[in-house]
Motif scaffolding. Structure first.
Motif, PDB file in Angstrom:
ATOM      1  N   UNK A  15       4.309  21.227 -13.287  1.00  7.33           N
ATOM      2  CA  UNK A  15       3.770  22.371 -12.545  1.00  7.33           C
ATOM      3  C   UNK A  15       2.883  23.222 -13.457  1.00  7.33           C
ATOM      4  N   UNK A  16       3.348  23.487 -14.677  1.00  5.22           N
ATOM      5  CA  UNK A  16       2.531  24.262 -15.614  1.00  5.22           C
ATOM      6  C   UNK A  16       1.268  23.503 -15.995  1.00  5.22           C
ATOM      7  N   UNK A  22      -3.114  29.450 -15.127  1.00 10.71           N
ATOM      8  CA  UNK A  22      -1.975  30.260 -15.520  1.00 10.71           C
ATOM      9  C   UNK A  22      -1.946  31.543 -14.694  1.00 10.71           C
ATOM     10  N   UNK A  23      -3.109  32.129 -14.476  1.00  7.65           N
ATOM     11  CA  UNK A  23      -3.199  33.357 -13.682  1.00  7.65           C
ATOM     12  C   UNK A  23      -2.607  33.140 -12.290  1.00  7.65           C
ATOM     13  N   UNK A  24      -2.968  32.043 -11.648  1.00  7.19           N
ATOM     14  CA  UNK A  24      -2.441  31.745 -10.312  1.00  7.19           C
ATOM     15  C   UNK A  24      -0.927  31.565 -10.366  1.00  7.19           C
ATOM     16  N   UNK A  25      -0.458  30.849 -11.364  1.00  2.95           N
ATOM     17  CA  UNK A  25       0.977  30.601 -11.487  1.00  2.95           C
ATOM     18  C   UNK A  25       1.753  31.900 -11.692  1.00  2.95           C
ATOM     19  N   UNK A  28       2.502  33.840  -8.558  1.00  2.00           N
ATOM     20  CA  UNK A  28       3.311  33.098  -7.579  1.00  2.00           C
ATOM     21  C   UNK A  28       2.502  32.140  -6.711  1.00  2.00           C
ATOM     22  N   UNK A  29       1.464  31.565  -7.278  1.00  2.00           N
ATOM     23  CA  UNK A  29       0.659  30.600  -6.528  1.00  2.00           C
ATOM     24  C   UNK A  29       0.705  29.254  -7.240  1.00  2.00           C
ATOM     25  N   UNK A  30       1.313  28.297  -6.591  1.00  2.00           N
ATOM     26  CA  UNK A  30       1.283  26.930  -7.098  1.00  2.00           C
ATOM     27  C   UNK A  30       0.222  26.219  -6.274  1.00  2.00           C
ATOM     28  N   UNK A  31      -0.857  25.865  -6.948  1.00  2.00           N
ATOM     29  CA  UNK A  31      -2.004  25.272  -6.270  1.00  2.00           C
ATOM     30  C   UNK A  31      -2.544  24.125  -7.105  1.00  2.00           C
ATOM     31  N   UNK A  53      -9.519  31.247 -22.328  1.00  2.00           N
ATOM     32  CA  UNK A  53      -9.043  32.502 -21.749  1.00  2.00           C
ATOM     33  C   UNK A  53      -8.462  33.393 -22.842  1.00  2.00           C
ATOM     34  N   UNK A  54      -8.291  34.677 -22.553  1.00  2.96           N
ATOM     35  CA  UNK A  54      -7.850  35.618 -23.589  1.00  2.96           C
ATOM     36  C   UNK A  54      -6.387  35.437 -24.027  1.00  2.96           C
ATOM     37  N   UNK A  55      -5.617  34.686 -23.281  1.00  5.33           N
ATOM     38  CA  UNK A  55      -4.207  34.495 -23.623  1.00  5.33           C
ATOM     39  C   UNK A  55      -3.962  33.151 -24.299  1.00  5.33           C
ATOM     40  N   UNK A  56      -4.956  32.643 -24.979  1.00  7.34           N
ATOM     41  CA  UNK A  56      -4.900  31.310 -25.573  1.00  7.34           C
ATOM     42  C   UNK A  56      -3.684  31.148 -26.486  1.00  7.34           C
ATOM     43  N   UNK A  57      -3.429  32.094 -27.357  1.00  9.64           N
ATOM     44  CA  UNK A  57      -2.319  31.974 -28.313  1.00  9.64           C
ATOM     45  C   UNK A  57      -0.983  31.950 -27.580  1.00  9.64           C
TER      46      UNK A  57
END
Length: 143
Positions: A15-16, A22-25, A28-31, A53-57
């Protein structure tokens, strides 16, 4: 029970891995959006790590933790240390290839990052085994 834990964690990783973002997940969006014609050469892009994206680490830390857990669970199930590590590395490679089919950025450098988690799990289990042996020997020496 052990096999169930492995399958459940593999599903979480799937799923991940394949969710559109990641933003969608996190919202609460599994797409899943399928790309039937992925560009396999994208696996070998290595200079985009700061552009994704800015959350790479944080995401890469998730890779390390996710695959450390996967390796631990596979070892717990198979009881074969090296086999579990090799199986987990193979799974890491497959998840990167799979991402290409879901409009995600599959990268070989992510397999290397995943492998850090696998190595942590691998050496933690080796250290645990060594500590158990030493503890056992120390307890035998007291008798």
């Amino acid at each position: 029970m052990r096999l169930f834990a492995v399958i459940l964690w593999a599903l979480v990783l799937f799923i991940f891995t394949c969710n559109i973002s990641l933003h969608a997940l996190l919202n609460d969006k599994i797409l899943f959006i399928i790309n039937p014609h992925p560009k396999y050469r994208d696996l070998f892009i290595y200079l985009d790590y700061n552009l994704v994206h800015p959350y790479w680490i944080i995401v890469k830390l998730g890779h390390v933790i996710g695959f450390a857990i996967m390796d631990f669970l596979l070892f717990w199930w198979t009881r074969k240390r090296t086999y579990a590590a090799l199986l987990t590395i193979t799974l890491a490679l497959l998840t990167e290839i799979l991402q290409l089919f879901f409009n995600r950025d599959g990268r070989i450098y992510d397999v290397v990052i995943d492998s850090v988690g696998i190595l942590i799990s691998y050496y933690a289990s080796k250290l645990h085994k060594t500590i158990k042996i030493i503890s056992k020997e120390l307890n035998l020496g007291k008798r």
